[in-house]
Motif scaffolding. Structure first.
Motif, PDB file in Angstrom:
ATOM      1  N   ILE A 105      20.503  -4.258  75.275  1.00 42.96           N
ATOM      2  CA  ILE A 105      19.400  -4.276  76.635  1.00 42.96           C
ATOM      3  C   ILE A 105      18.376  -5.423  76.253  1.00 42.96           C
ATOM      4  O   ILE A 105      17.787  -5.172  74.902  1.00 42.96           O
ATOM      5  N   ASN A 106      18.358  -6.334  76.957  1.00 39.83           N
ATOM      6  CA  ASN A 106      17.095  -7.432  76.848  1.00 39.83           C
ATOM      7  C   ASN A 106      15.721  -6.725  77.257  1.00 39.83           C
ATOM      8  O   ASN A 106      15.553  -6.679  78.671  1.00 39.83           O
ATOM      9  N   PHE A 107      14.778  -6.603  76.459  1.00 40.38           N
ATOM     10  CA  PHE A 107      13.766  -5.833  76.744  1.00 40.38           C
ATOM     11  C   PHE A 107      12.354  -6.828  76.975  1.00 40.38           C
ATOM     12  O   PHE A 107      11.343  -6.146  77.169  1.00 40.38           O
ATOM     13  N   THR A 108      12.439  -8.147  76.640  1.00 40.73           N
ATOM     14  CA  THR A 108      11.584  -9.077  76.654  1.00 40.73           C
ATOM     15  C   THR A 108      10.608  -9.139  77.946  1.00 40.73           C
ATOM     16  O   THR A 108       9.371  -9.049  77.676  1.00 40.73           O
ATOM     17  N   GLN A 109      11.156  -9.140  78.841  1.00 40.32           N
ATOM     18  CA  GLN A 109      10.316  -9.201  80.168  1.00 40.32           C
ATOM     19  C   GLN A 109       9.548  -8.327  80.589  1.00 40.32           C
ATOM     20  O   GLN A 109       8.369  -8.232  80.925  1.00 40.32           O
ATOM     21  N   LEU A 110      10.429  -6.925  80.238  1.00 42.60           N
ATOM     22  CA  LEU A 110       9.669  -5.532  80.640  1.00 42.60           C
ATOM     23  C   LEU A 110       8.327  -5.446  79.528  1.00 42.60           C
ATOM     24  O   LEU A 110       7.192  -5.118  79.639  1.00 42.60           O
ATOM     25  N   GLN A 111       8.663  -5.839  78.250  1.00 44.43           N
ATOM     26  CA  GLN A 111       7.615  -5.797  77.259  1.00 44.43           C
ATOM     27  C   GLN A 111       6.589  -6.580  77.398  1.00 44.43           C
ATOM     28  O   GLN A 111       5.229  -6.325  77.167  1.00 44.43           O
ATOM     29  N   ASN A 112       6.506  -7.672  77.863  1.00 45.87           N
ATOM     30  CA  ASN A 112       5.617  -8.529  78.361  1.00 45.87           C
ATOM     31  C   ASN A 112       4.718  -8.186  79.336  1.00 45.87           C
ATOM     32  O   ASN A 112       3.393  -8.089  79.369  1.00 45.87           O
ATOM     33  N   GLU A 113       5.296  -7.166  80.178  1.00 46.26           N
ATOM     34  CA  GLU A 113       4.557  -6.541  81.414  1.00 46.26           C
ATOM     35  C   GLU A 113       3.645  -5.574  80.765  1.00 46.26           C
ATOM     36  O   GLU A 113       2.569  -5.329  81.089  1.00 46.26           O
ATOM     37  N   ILE A 114       4.500  -4.776  80.022  1.00 45.03           N
ATOM     38  CA  ILE A 114       3.763  -3.388  79.213  1.00 45.03           C
ATOM     39  C   ILE A 114       2.439  -4.132  78.429  1.00 45.03           C
ATOM     40  O   ILE A 114       1.530  -3.315  78.239  1.00 45.03           O
ATOM     41  N   SER A 115       2.702  -5.130  77.768  1.00 42.75           N
ATOM     42  CA  SER A 115       1.621  -5.744  76.934  1.00 42.75           C
ATOM     43  C   SER A 115       0.114  -6.059  77.382  1.00 42.75           C
ATOM     44  O   SER A 115      -0.857  -5.819  76.963  1.00 42.75           O
ATOM     45  N   HIS A 116       0.267  -5.789  78.877  1.00 43.11           N
ATOM     46  CA  HIS A 116      -0.927  -6.255  79.704  1.00 43.11           C
ATOM     47  C   HIS A 116      -1.893  -5.007  79.896  1.00 43.11           C
ATOM     48  O   HIS A 116      -3.057  -5.009  80.225  1.00 43.11           O
ATOM     49  N   ILE A 117      -1.219  -3.786  79.596  1.00 41.50           N
ATOM     50  CA  ILE A 117      -2.000  -2.277  79.524  1.00 41.50           C
ATOM     51  C   ILE A 117      -3.054  -2.329  78.414  1.00 41.50           C
ATOM     52  O   ILE A 117      -2.664  -2.512  77.277  1.00 41.50           O
ATOM     53  N   SER A 118      -4.141  -1.944  78.674  1.00 45.50           N
ATOM     54  CA  SER A 118      -5.101  -1.900  77.636  1.00 45.50           C
ATOM     55  C   SER A 118      -5.122  -0.629  76.848  1.00 45.50           C
ATOM     56  O   SER A 118      -5.432  -0.639  75.683  1.00 45.50           O
ATOM     57  N   ASN A 119      -4.766   0.629  77.434  1.00 44.98           N
ATOM     58  CA  ASN A 119      -4.593   1.860  76.763  1.00 44.98           C
ATOM     59  C   ASN A 119      -3.407   1.778  75.850  1.00 44.98           C
ATOM     60  O   ASN A 119      -2.206   1.792  76.212  1.00 44.98           O
ATOM     61  N   GLN A 120      -3.558   1.741  74.456  1.00 50.58           N
ATOM     62  CA  GLN A 120      -2.789   1.614  73.437  1.00 50.58           C
ATOM     63  C   GLN A 120      -1.810   2.681  73.462  1.00 50.58           C
ATOM     64  O   GLN A 120      -0.409   2.539  73.438  1.00 50.58           O
ATOM     65  N   SER A 121      -2.422   4.047  73.626  1.00 49.19           N
ATOM     66  CA  SER A 121      -1.306   5.128  73.452  1.00 49.19           C
ATOM     67  C   SER A 121      -0.249   5.117  74.782  1.00 49.19           C
ATOM     68  O   SER A 121       1.003   5.477  74.788  1.00 49.19           O
ATOM     69  N   TYR A 122      -0.949   4.791  75.915  1.00 47.09           N
ATOM     70  CA  TYR A 122      -0.189   4.845  77.146  1.00 47.09           C
ATOM     71  C   TYR A 122       0.926   3.676  76.964  1.00 47.09           C
ATOM     72  O   TYR A 122       1.962   3.839  77.579  1.00 47.09           O
ATOM     73  N   LYS A 123       0.625   2.474  76.523  1.00 50.60           N
ATOM     74  CA  LYS A 123       1.564   1.426  76.399  1.00 50.60           C
ATOM     75  C   LYS A 123       2.824   1.727  75.603  1.00 50.60           C
ATOM     76  O   LYS A 123       3.786   1.488  75.869  1.00 50.60           O
ATOM     77  N   ILE A 124       2.243   2.494  74.614  1.00 51.96           N
ATOM     78  CA  ILE A 124       3.491   2.905  73.507  1.00 51.96           C
ATOM     79  C   ILE A 124       4.364   3.725  74.106  1.00 51.96           C
ATOM     80  O   ILE A 124       5.597   3.701  74.138  1.00 51.96           O
ATOM     81  N   LYS A 125       3.811   4.847  75.058  1.00 53.53           N
ATOM     82  CA  LYS A 125       4.625   5.927  75.744  1.00 53.53           C
ATOM     83  C   LYS A 125       5.586   5.157  76.854  1.00 53.53           C
ATOM     84  O   LYS A 125       6.567   5.565  76.800  1.00 53.53           O
ATOM     85  N   LEU A 126       5.031   4.230  77.226  1.00 58.93           N
ATOM     86  CA  LEU A 126       5.856   3.354  78.420  1.00 58.93           C
ATOM     87  C   LEU A 126       7.225   2.534  77.649  1.00 58.93           C
ATOM     88  O   LEU A 126       8.226   2.737  78.345  1.00 58.93           O
ATOM     89  N   MET A 127       6.732   2.229  76.630  1.00 54.69           N
ATOM     90  CA  MET A 127       7.660   1.474  75.678  1.00 54.69           C
ATOM     91  C   MET A 127       8.995   2.437  75.341  1.00 54.69           C
ATOM     92  O   MET A 127       9.939   1.962  75.302  1.00 54.69           O
TER      93      MET A 127
END
Length: 264
Positions: free
Chosen positions: A242-264
C-alpha cells in the motif's frame, strides 16, 4: 527410499481429525509437487515414496518447516513373516550405523495389537540378536549413539531411522484466511511463523511511503514474505503493498502529535 511422516497436535482433534489429516496431505502434495514422489495417506501416518539421493535433502528441508508435521523418518518395510533373527539380518544389511563400536538401543511399538509378542519382549529379542552378530556394540538406553526403532504393523515391520523434527502445530487451511501486517523488522515475521504453525492461511500487507521509505526496505519485506512461506510452498500467500505517501502528507498537517500517530 521412503519417508514416514508422523502427526502431532492434529491427532487431538477427535471428530475433525480426518479433515485435518486430509488438509495436511494436500499441503504436503502441493509443497512437494516439483519432485516425482508418491504420497500415500494412512490413518496415523503419511508415506512419501520414490525419494532419491538427489532430492532427499530438499524434501527433508521442506517437511521440517511444514506446519502439522511432528516428526518424520526414513523408512524400510520388511516382510511381517520374518523371524526376529531374519529381521535382524535385514536390519544389519541396511545403512544403519552399527559397523563401528557404538552404544545403541532398540525401541519397538506394536501397532498391530494382534501380534503375539509384546513390544518389550520383541525389543529384548531383537537387541539380543543384534549383540550376537555385532560384538562391538553395547546397549545403552539413555546415552545411545544409534537407535533401532521398529513398528510392528499388519503389513510389515517398519524400521525407522534418521529422525527429523517438524514444527508441529496444525496444517495450514484456507478456511483460516488471515491478513498479517509485515515490515522489515523481526516481530512481524516471528508472529507470522507462529500463526502459520496454528494453521492460519496468511496473506501479507505492508505500507510504503516513498520517498520517505526506500526501495531496499520494500524489497526486504518482499523477500521476508517469500522466506516465511518458503516461496509459497507452506502457504499460497499474497503480499499487498500500500502506497501511504499521500495520506501521510495529509496527516502530517495535524498539530496534535498523539492524535497524528493514532490516525497513522
Amino acid at each position: 527410499m521412503q519417508i514416514i511422516i508422523k502427526f502431532g497436535e492434529l491427532t487431538l482433534k477427535k471428530g475433525h481429525r480426518a479433515m485435518f489429516l486430509h488438509q495436511l496431505y494436500e499441503n504436503i502434495r502441493k509443497a512437494l509437487q516439483e519432485f516425482e514422489v508418491q504420497i500415500i495417506k494412512h490413518f496415523d501416518y503419511i508415506l512419501v515414496n520414490n525419494v532419491t539421493e538427489i532430492n532427499k535433502a530438499s524434501i527433508c528441508h521442506i517437511l521440517s518447516l511444514l506446519p502439522g508435521i511432528s516428526k518424520f523418518y526414513f523408512l524400510l518395510i520388511f516382510d511381517p513373516k520374518l523371524s526376529v533373527i531374519e529381521l535382524t539380518k535385514q536390519i544389519l544389511d541396511t545403512n544403519l550405523n552399527l559397523s563401528k563400536p557404538t552404544k545403541f538401543r532398540v525401541s519397538v511399538k506394536r501397532v498391530d495389537k494382534q501380534y503375539p509378542i509384546t513390544s518389550m519382549d520383541f525389543a529384548k529379542m531383537l537387541a539380543a540378536c543384534i549383540l550376537k552378530q555385532k560384538n562391538n556394540l553395547q546397549v545403552d538406553l539413555t546415552n545411545y549413539d544409534e537407535e533401532v526403532y521398529v513398528e510392528i504393523h499388519k503389513d510389515g515391520f517398519f524400521v525407522l531411522s534418521h529422525p527429523y523434527s517438524g514444527i508441529g502445530g496444525l496444517p495450514v487451511s484456507k478456511e483460516n484466511k488471515t491478513l498479517c501486517l509485515i515490515s522489515g523488522g523481526i516481530d512481524s515475521p516471528v508472529a507470522a511463523k507462529l500463526m502459520l504453525k496454528k494453521g492460519f492461511h496468511l496473506d501479507f500487507i505492508t505500507f510504503v511511503s516513498p520517498p520517505y521509505t526506500s526501495e531496499e526496505a520494500k524489497q526486504k519485506t518482499i523477500k521476508l514474505a517469500k522466506l516465511i512461506t518458503l516461496n509459497n510452498k507452506l502457504c499460497n500467500s499474497k503480499l499487498y503493498i500500500i502506497n501511504f505517501t499521500q495520506l501521510q502528507n495529509e496527516i502530517s498537517h495535524i498539530s496534535n502529535q498523539s492524535y497524528k500517530i493514532k490516525l497513522m
